[in-house]
Design a protein around this motif. Structure first.
Motif, PDB file in Angstrom:
ATOM      1  N   SER A  76      -7.536  -3.078   8.729  1.00  0.00           N
ATOM      2  CA  SER A  76      -6.877  -2.322   7.664  1.00  0.00           C
ATOM      3  C   SER A  76      -5.863  -1.362   8.266  1.00  0.00           C
ATOM      4  O   SER A  76      -5.894  -1.105   9.473  1.00  0.00           O
ATOM      5  CB  SER A  76      -7.921  -1.519   6.897  1.00  0.00           C
ATOM      6  N   GLY A 108      -2.400   4.666   8.667  1.00  0.00           N
ATOM      7  CA  GLY A 108      -2.808   5.387   7.469  1.00  0.00           C
ATOM      8  C   GLY A 108      -1.642   6.077   6.763  1.00  0.00           C
ATOM      9  O   GLY A 108      -1.631   6.197   5.538  1.00  0.00           O
ATOM     10  N   GLU A 142     -13.371   2.508   2.721  1.00  0.00           N
ATOM     11  CA  GLU A 142     -13.288   2.694   4.174  1.00  0.00           C
ATOM     12  C   GLU A 142     -12.898   4.134   4.504  1.00  0.00           C
ATOM     13  O   GLU A 142     -13.398   4.720   5.452  1.00  0.00           O
ATOM     14  CB  GLU A 142     -12.264   1.721   4.758  1.00  0.00           C
ATOM     15  N   ARG A 143     -12.029   4.684   3.673  1.00  0.00           N
ATOM     16  CA  ARG A 143     -11.579   6.054   3.889  1.00  0.00           C
ATOM     17  C   ARG A 143     -12.744   7.033   3.709  1.00  0.00           C
ATOM     18  O   ARG A 143     -12.886   7.989   4.473  1.00  0.00           O
ATOM     19  CB  ARG A 143     -10.471   6.359   2.888  1.00  0.00           C
ATOM     20  N   ALA A 158       0.809  -1.219   0.000  1.00  0.00           N
ATOM     21  CA  ALA A 158       0.000   0.000   0.000  1.00  0.00           C
ATOM     22  C   ALA A 158       0.844   1.273   0.000  1.00  0.00           C
ATOM     23  O   ALA A 158       0.371   2.337  -0.373  1.00  0.00           O
ATOM     24  CB  ALA A 158      -0.938  -0.005   1.200  1.00  0.00           C
ATOM     25  N   GLY A 177      -5.994  -4.126  -2.649  1.00  0.00           N
ATOM     26  CA  GLY A 177      -6.733  -3.631  -1.492  1.00  0.00           C
ATOM     27  C   GLY A 177      -7.129  -2.175  -1.615  1.00  0.00           C
ATOM     28  O   GLY A 177      -7.845  -1.649  -0.764  1.00  0.00           O
ATOM     29  N   ARG A 178      -6.673  -1.510  -2.682  1.00  0.00           N
ATOM     30  CA  ARG A 178      -6.906  -0.072  -2.801  1.00  0.00           C
ATOM     31  C   ARG A 178      -8.398   0.282  -2.772  1.00  0.00           C
ATOM     32  O   ARG A 178      -8.813   1.208  -2.076  1.00  0.00           O
ATOM     33  CB  ARG A 178      -6.275   0.474  -4.087  1.00  0.00           C
ATOM     34  N   VAL A 223       0.007   4.412   3.738  1.00  0.00           N
ATOM     35  CA  VAL A 223      -0.743   4.216   2.494  1.00  0.00           C
ATOM     36  C   VAL A 223      -0.455   5.396   1.562  1.00  0.00           C
ATOM     37  O   VAL A 223      -0.690   6.541   1.929  1.00  0.00           O
ATOM     38  CB  VAL A 223      -2.255   4.128   2.769  1.00  0.00           C
ATOM     39  N   GLY A 248      -8.535  -5.093   1.927  1.00  0.00           N
ATOM     40  CA  GLY A 248      -7.803  -4.046   2.628  1.00  0.00           C
ATOM     41  C   GLY A 248      -7.245  -4.485   3.970  1.00  0.00           C
ATOM     42  O   GLY A 248      -6.668  -3.681   4.700  1.00  0.00           O
ATOM     43  N   LEU A 278      -5.915   1.750   7.955  1.00  0.00           N
ATOM     44  CA  LEU A 278      -6.657   2.922   8.424  1.00  0.00           C
ATOM     45  C   LEU A 278      -7.211   2.691   9.820  1.00  0.00           C
ATOM     46  O   LEU A 278      -7.323   3.622  10.618  1.00  0.00           O
ATOM     47  CB  LEU A 278      -7.812   3.254   7.468  1.00  0.00           C
ATOM     48  N   LEU A 290      -1.519  -5.855   1.657  1.00  0.00           N
ATOM     49  CA  LEU A 290      -2.949  -6.010   1.927  1.00  0.00           C
ATOM     50  C   LEU A 290      -3.581  -7.115   1.099  1.00  0.00           C
ATOM     51  O   LEU A 290      -3.083  -7.470   0.030  1.00  0.00           O
ATOM     52  CB  LEU A 290      -3.680  -4.697   1.610  1.00  0.00           C
ATOM     53  N   LEU A 304      -9.972  -0.096   0.621  1.00  0.00           N
ATOM     54  CA  LEU A 304      -9.396   0.908   1.523  1.00  0.00           C
ATOM     55  C   LEU A 304      -9.980   2.289   1.226  1.00  0.00           C
ATOM     56  O   LEU A 304     -10.281   3.055   2.154  1.00  0.00           O
ATOM     57  CB  LEU A 304      -7.872   0.925   1.325  1.00  0.00           C
TER      58      LEU A 304
END
Lengths: 133, 368
Positions: free
Chosen positions: B248, B255, B276-277, B74, B269-270, B258, B96, B250, B92, B273
């Motif tokens: 994750s 974080g 989730e972000r 990541a 996993g982008r 990443v 994620g 995050l 990941l 993620l």
């Protein structure tokens, strides 16, 4: 190999007990116990005058690895506890049979010590524990 | 029992130094050499050496090495521009979750070295091989390597005494997270203690000599016990405890590892993620300080002031603070004081932002 003085009595839960000339019993944890626990960071000693029964948890030692109850080896009354251990728990690691003593009990029956293991029995027990299977 | 455990090249030396050896991730490793608390303090004040040869060293080489790694992790290894430079990354899965955390070293064009955890070795190698199918590269585990970490304020000087003058000067000039290949050694200014220091990956057959020289220079041999309490004080996460494949970066206060730009880089996993972000992570990893005596240990339940709940992911005794500290997975935004359910009942804990200690200094304000 851990040190097991032959003039002391032992419990299966790794306490040692010594009958003093004044009839009280000094209690601590064995060299084997402190070695398996690793560095001690807190010791909670029992209050003086509290009544304890054999097998009853009355002190706690907490090491970097785990917390462990310390059991009274005999019935009796707590007459003293090692207040130095509050600030210097490492005394138990460095000198488990001397300056690292934990509490002193006036036993109800001084002969009850005879029911505990002697050095040979205890040594035999921990040797078996250390061997796998 | 010992016969099935792997031994590092320094195993006999650990024995001679009086180590208490314990099974760790399939290896027979030193827990301490007498007192883990002393070892901890010596690293904060002086210098210690850790045998971390159980870590898995994997070289990734070939024309597609960089594009593969940019897909695999990541963080963005393209940001490694100087030979020997290092980067902390999370690898990941598609959702994620963290398969492992690792360090990637840029050796030279088309040559990278990664160091992954011993406990996740097989899964990591399998995952890497699977993801590498369409790339022109070679993945090679360096089972011939040993790894030593020399850590502490005196590390530069004392390691410098164990190498030739030119190398010592290079060590002194090395910036954090930079390194260099010196023959078949890789030396980098990295570590897992929160102190200055170096990690050295070298041929296993040479590890004994370096170890001997370090001990002669009064560098203190240190075990996994001190390594764990040092990294905990430094607020550094441990895989398998503070994070795993269900959490994750995050949700693990990672974080910062990443790399979102460039946007077209499609690392594994982008997508998950990014979602989730957008939602905002529900939980995060925070620090705890226990006000009273007692110990915060893994899985202790934490109740926050506003009715939320979390749990300790790793905890223990902080020799520098003289009390127990922990990392805990808590609802995002938790602050102030919280309650821990310990042996003695409900106990008040202070929520802090890690690290607790770096470079020998206490960094948190918890009414100490």
């Amino acid at each position: 190999m851990s040190e097991v003085p032959s003039d002391l009595r032992y419990t299966a839960t790794h306490e040692w007990a010594r009958l003093e000339e004044d009839g009280t019993v000094t209690v601590g944890i064995t060299d084997h116990a402190q070695e398996s626990l690793g560095d001690l960071v807190f010791v909670e000693t029992p209050a003086v005058d509290s009544i304890v029964q054999a097998g009853e948890g009355c002190a706690v030692v907490e090491s970097v690895k785990a917390a462990s109850d310390i059991y009274a080896p005999v019935d009796g009354v707590i007459v003293d506890s090692n207040s130095r251990l509050t600030e210097e728990p490492e005394l138990v690691n460095g000198d488990p049979y001397g300056e690292g003593w934990i509490m002193r009990i006036r036993p109800e029956d001084p002969d009850s010590l005879e029911e505990l293991m002697d050095g040979d029995d205890y040594e035999h027990m921990i040797t078996e524990e250390e061997e796998p299977d | 029992m010992g016969s099935t455990l792997r031994q590092t090249a320094l195993h006999e030396r650990h024995r001679q130094a009086g180590a208490k050896l314990v099974p760790f991730a399939g290896w027979d490793m030193p827990l301490h050499y007498g007192s883990q608390l002393d070892e901890h303090r010596r690293v904060r004040e002086h210098a210690g050496v850790f045998d971390v040869s159980h870590m898995t060293v994997v070289d990734i080489t070939g024309p597609h090495a960089l594009s593969f790694l940019r897909r695999l992790v990541a963080n963005d290894p393209q940001r490694l521009v100087h030979a020997g430079q290092a980067m902390y990354c999370c690898m990941l899965n598609d959702s994620g979750g963290i398969i492992d955390d690792l360090i990637i070293y840029f050796l030279s064009e088309g040559r990278y070295r990664t160091v992954v955890n011993a406990a996740t070795r097989e899964r990591d190698l399998e995952w890497m091989q699977r993801q590498a199918a369409d790339f022109d590269l070679r993945i090679r585990e360096r089972t011939d390597a040993a790894m030593l970490a020399v850590q502490g304020p005196r590390a530069e000087t004392l390691l410098g005494e164990c190498v030739d003058g030119l190398t010592a000067r290079r060590l002194a000039e090395m910036k954090p997270f930079h390194g260099m290949e010196l023959g078949d050694w890789l030396v980098a200014r990295t570590g897992y203690t929160g102190e200055d220091g170096f990690e050295i990956i070298l041929p296993a057959r040479q590890a004994g000599d370096l170890w001997d020289h370090l001990l002669e220079a009064e560098v203190v041999p240190c075990g996994l016990g001190a390594r764990d309490s040092l990294r905990l004080e430094a607020g550094l996460c441990l895989y398998g405890q503070d994070m795993d494949e269900h959490t994750s970066p995050l949700a693990t206060s990672l974080g910062w590892t990443v790399a979102w730009t460039p946007e077209e880089r499609d690392f594994i996993g982008r997508q998950a993620l990014a979602e989730e972000r957008r939602r905002g992570p529900e939980e995060t990893l925070l620090g705890l300080v226990l006000h009273s005596r007692g110990m915060l240990r893994r899985d202790v339940v934490i109740h926050t002031a506003d009715g939320g709940q979390g749990r300790v992911t790793s905890g223990g005794f902080s020799p520098t603070l003289g009390r127990s500290i922990a990392l805990a997975r808590l609802p995002a935004g938790t602050q102030g004081t919280a309650t821990a359910l310990l042996r003695g009942g409900e106990t008040s804990v202070q929520v802090v932002k890690p690290p607790f200690v770096r470079q020998g200094r206490i960094l948190i304000d918890a009414g100490l």
